[in-house]
Design a protein around this motif. Structure first.
Motif, PDB file in Angstrom:
ATOM      1  N   GLU A  44      32.934  24.544  11.122  1.00  0.00           N
ATOM      2  CA  GLU A  44      33.396  23.541  10.165  1.00  0.00           C
ATOM      3  C   GLU A  44      34.919  23.469  10.257  1.00  0.00           C
ATOM      4  OE1 GLU A  44      33.728  20.748   7.343  1.00  0.00           O
ATOM      5  OE2 GLU A  44      31.789  21.466   8.049  1.00  0.00           O
ATOM      6  N   PRO A  45      35.483  22.283  10.568  1.00  0.00           N
ATOM      7  CA  PRO A  45      36.933  22.216  10.785  1.00  0.00           C
ATOM      8  C   PRO A  45      37.765  22.486   9.535  1.00  0.00           C
ATOM      9  CG  PRO A  45      35.945  20.044  10.952  1.00  0.00           C
ATOM     10  CD  PRO A  45      34.836  21.019  10.814  1.00  0.00           C
ATOM     11  N   THR A  46      37.227  22.251   8.357  1.00  0.00           N
ATOM     12  CA  THR A  46      38.010  22.484   7.143  1.00  0.00           C
ATOM     13  C   THR A  46      37.816  23.884   6.582  1.00  0.00           C
ATOM     14  OG1 THR A  46      36.233  21.615   5.759  1.00  0.00           O
ATOM     15  CG2 THR A  46      37.920  20.051   6.522  1.00  0.00           C
ATOM     16  N   GLU A  47      37.044  24.713   7.255  1.00  0.00           N
ATOM     17  CA  GLU A  47      36.797  26.085   6.794  1.00  0.00           C
ATOM     18  C   GLU A  47      37.916  26.980   7.315  1.00  0.00           C
ATOM     19  OE1 GLU A  47      35.556  28.721   4.631  1.00  0.00           O
ATOM     20  OE2 GLU A  47      34.051  27.149   4.759  1.00  0.00           O
ATOM     21  N   ASN A  48      38.992  27.037   6.571  1.00  0.00           N
ATOM     22  CA  ASN A  48      40.136  27.830   7.015  1.00  0.00           C
ATOM     23  C   ASN A  48      40.491  28.944   6.030  1.00  0.00           C
ATOM     24  OD1 ASN A  48      41.122  26.304   4.982  1.00  0.00           O
ATOM     25  ND2 ASN A  48      42.678  25.232   6.177  1.00  0.00           N
ATOM     26  N   ASP A  49      39.604  29.223   5.068  1.00  0.00           N
ATOM     27  CA  ASP A  49      39.856  30.285   4.099  1.00  0.00           C
ATOM     28  C   ASP A  49      39.305  31.625   4.547  1.00  0.00           C
ATOM     29  OD1 ASP A  49      41.068  28.490   2.413  1.00  0.00           O
ATOM     30  OD2 ASP A  49      39.219  28.038   1.340  1.00  0.00           O
ATOM     31  N   GLY A  50      38.617  31.632   5.670  1.00  0.00           N
ATOM     32  CA  GLY A  50      38.003  32.865   6.133  1.00  0.00           C
ATOM     33  C   GLY A  50      36.609  33.040   5.551  1.00  0.00           C
ATOM     34  N   MET A  51      35.918  34.028   6.060  1.00  0.00           N
ATOM     35  CA  MET A  51      34.538  34.227   5.649  1.00  0.00           C
ATOM     36  C   MET A  51      34.393  35.246   4.514  1.00  0.00           C
ATOM     37  SD  MET A  51      33.216  31.971   7.500  1.00  0.00           S
ATOM     38  CE  MET A  51      31.685  32.064   6.694  1.00  0.00           C
ATOM     39  N   MET A  52      35.436  35.973   4.163  1.00  0.00           N
ATOM     40  CA  MET A  52      35.313  36.974   3.111  1.00  0.00           C
ATOM     41  C   MET A  52      34.957  36.327   1.767  1.00  0.00           C
ATOM     42  SD  MET A  52      35.135  39.973   2.323  1.00  0.00           S
ATOM     43  CE  MET A  52      35.995  41.422   2.760  1.00  0.00           C
ATOM     44  N   TRP A  54      33.161  33.706   1.306  1.00  0.00           N
ATOM     45  CA  TRP A  54      31.740  33.363   1.342  1.00  0.00           C
ATOM     46  C   TRP A  54      30.877  34.602   1.188  1.00  0.00           C
ATOM     47  CZ3 TRP A  54      29.458  29.015   0.447  1.00  0.00           C
ATOM     48  CH2 TRP A  54      30.216  27.854   0.549  1.00  0.00           C
ATOM     49  N   LEU A  55      31.332  35.739   1.718  1.00  0.00           N
ATOM     50  CA  LEU A  55      30.570  36.974   1.538  1.00  0.00           C
ATOM     51  C   LEU A  55      30.580  37.414   0.082  1.00  0.00           C
ATOM     52  CD1 LEU A  55      31.492  39.037   4.695  1.00  0.00           C
ATOM     53  CD2 LEU A  55      29.310  37.967   4.157  1.00  0.00           C
ATOM     54  N   VAL A  56      31.688  37.192  -0.611  1.00  0.00           N
ATOM     55  CA  VAL A  56      31.764  37.532  -2.035  1.00  0.00           C
ATOM     56  C   VAL A  56      30.782  36.671  -2.825  1.00  0.00           C
ATOM     57  CG1 VAL A  56      33.278  37.444  -4.062  1.00  0.00           C
ATOM     58  CG2 VAL A  56      34.118  38.388  -1.915  1.00  0.00           C
ATOM     59  N   ILE A  57      30.545  35.464  -2.388  1.00  0.00           N
ATOM     60  CA  ILE A  57      29.582  34.583  -3.054  1.00  0.00           C
ATOM     61  C   ILE A  57      28.166  34.896  -2.594  1.00  0.00           C
ATOM     62  CG2 ILE A  57      28.827  32.183  -3.268  1.00  0.00           C
ATOM     63  CD1 ILE A  57      31.826  31.417  -2.934  1.00  0.00           C
ATOM     64  N   ALA A  58      27.959  35.066  -1.297  1.00  0.00           N
ATOM     65  CA  ALA A  58      26.616  35.169  -0.737  1.00  0.00           C
ATOM     66  C   ALA A  58      25.932  36.498  -1.032  1.00  0.00           C
ATOM     67  CB  ALA A  58      26.667  34.927   0.770  1.00  0.00           C
ATOM     68  N   VAL A  59      26.642  37.589  -0.947  1.00  0.00           N
ATOM     69  CA  VAL A  59      26.001  38.899  -1.121  1.00  0.00           C
ATOM     70  C   VAL A  59      25.382  39.051  -2.517  1.00  0.00           C
ATOM     71  CG1 VAL A  59      26.423  41.388  -1.198  1.00  0.00           C
ATOM     72  CG2 VAL A  59      27.301  40.022   0.708  1.00  0.00           C
ATOM     73  N   PRO A  60      26.073  38.684  -3.602  1.00  0.00           N
ATOM     74  CA  PRO A  60      25.402  38.765  -4.907  1.00  0.00           C
ATOM     75  C   PRO A  60      24.194  37.824  -5.021  1.00  0.00           C
ATOM     76  CG  PRO A  60      27.762  38.647  -5.226  1.00  0.00           C
ATOM     77  CD  PRO A  60      27.508  38.392  -3.770  1.00  0.00           C
ATOM     78  N   VAL A  61      24.272  36.645  -4.417  1.00  0.00           N
ATOM     79  CA  VAL A  61      23.133  35.720  -4.460  1.00  0.00           C
ATOM     80  C   VAL A  61      21.948  36.328  -3.727  1.00  0.00           C
ATOM     81  CG1 VAL A  61      22.297  33.465  -3.669  1.00  0.00           C
ATOM     82  CG2 VAL A  61      24.537  33.649  -4.746  1.00  0.00           C
ATOM     83  N   TRP A  62      22.181  36.877  -2.539  1.00  0.00           N
ATOM     84  CA  TRP A  62      21.097  37.521  -1.789  1.00  0.00           C
ATOM     85  C   TRP A  62      20.539  38.706  -2.551  1.00  0.00           C
ATOM     86  CZ3 TRP A  62      24.628  37.711   3.031  1.00  0.00           C
ATOM     87  CH2 TRP A  62      24.637  36.474   3.655  1.00  0.00           C
ATOM     88  N   ALA A  63      21.416  39.508  -3.153  1.00  0.00           N
ATOM     89  CA  ALA A  63      20.969  40.705  -3.869  1.00  0.00           C
ATOM     90  C   ALA A  63      20.117  40.339  -5.080  1.00  0.00           C
ATOM     91  CB  ALA A  63      22.171  41.541  -4.294  1.00  0.00           C
ATOM     92  N   VAL A  64      20.574  39.399  -5.882  1.00  0.00           N
ATOM     93  CA  VAL A  64      19.815  39.003  -7.074  1.00  0.00           C
ATOM     94  C   VAL A  64      18.481  38.390  -6.671  1.00  0.00           C
ATOM     95  CG1 VAL A  64      19.781  37.378  -9.014  1.00  0.00           C
ATOM     96  CG2 VAL A  64      21.808  38.760  -8.574  1.00  0.00           C
ATOM     97  N   PHE A  65      18.485  37.491  -5.693  1.00  0.00           N
ATOM     98  CA  PHE A  65      17.232  36.878  -5.262  1.00  0.00           C
ATOM     99  C   PHE A  65      16.293  37.931  -4.693  1.00  0.00           C
ATOM    100  CE2 PHE A  65      14.449  34.881  -2.160  1.00  0.00           C
ATOM    101  CZ  PHE A  65      13.855  33.905  -2.956  1.00  0.00           C
ATOM    102  N   GLY A  66      16.797  38.815  -3.849  1.00  0.00           N
ATOM    103  CA  GLY A  66      15.958  39.837  -3.236  1.00  0.00           C
ATOM    104  C   GLY A  66      15.366  40.807  -4.243  1.00  0.00           C
ATOM    105  N   ILE A  67      16.153  41.211  -5.225  1.00  0.00           N
ATOM    106  CA  ILE A  67      15.657  42.140  -6.239  1.00  0.00           C
ATOM    107  C   ILE A  67      14.589  41.481  -7.106  1.00  0.00           C
ATOM    108  CG2 ILE A  67      16.321  43.370  -8.339  1.00  0.00           C
ATOM    109  CD1 ILE A  67      18.987  44.016  -6.872  1.00  0.00           C
TER     110      ILE A  67
END
Length: 107
Positions: A44-52, A54-67
């Motif tokens: 994505e050309p406008t994705e210049n904030d890095g992936m960290m 997104w990991l702060v957002i994604a990991v809690p979502v995955w954890a809550v859904f998985g649990i």
């Protein structure tokens, strides 16, 4: 026995509806990370904030859904009278069905 199997199947299909969000987050992270580097997707050309971020957002979502998904399925597994590998495989596949329907409908 069949009643519990149908209950588990219906529950996992319903879990698949909000489960679209964790699957989309996984795809977004992979498509802007390792898959983009492998040449499978374009970054994505406008994705210049890095992936960290997104990991702060994604990991809690995955954890809550998985649990929640695991806590809902664990009591039904013995009642469904299926071998554990068959039960868990069926649960994962049924949870991914709504995502597959969305993907098939978008083509």
């Amino acid at each position: 026995m069949w009643r519990w199997r149908l209950t588990a199947a219906g529950m996992n299909l319903l879990f698949g509806v909000p489960g679209v969000v964790p699957v989309w987050l996984l795809w977004y992270l992979l498509s802007n990370g390792p898959l983009a580097n492998a040449g499978w997707t374009s970054r994505e050309p406008t994705e210049n904030d890095g992936m960290m971020l997104w990991l702060v957002i994604a990991v809690p979502v995955w954890a809550v859904f998985g649990i929640i998904w695991w806590l809902a399925n664990e009591p039904l597994r013995p009642r469904a009278a299926l071998a554990p590998p068959a039960y868990w495989t069926a649960c994962v596949v049924l949870t991914l069905v709504p995502t597959g329907v969305l993907l098939a409908g978008s083509v």
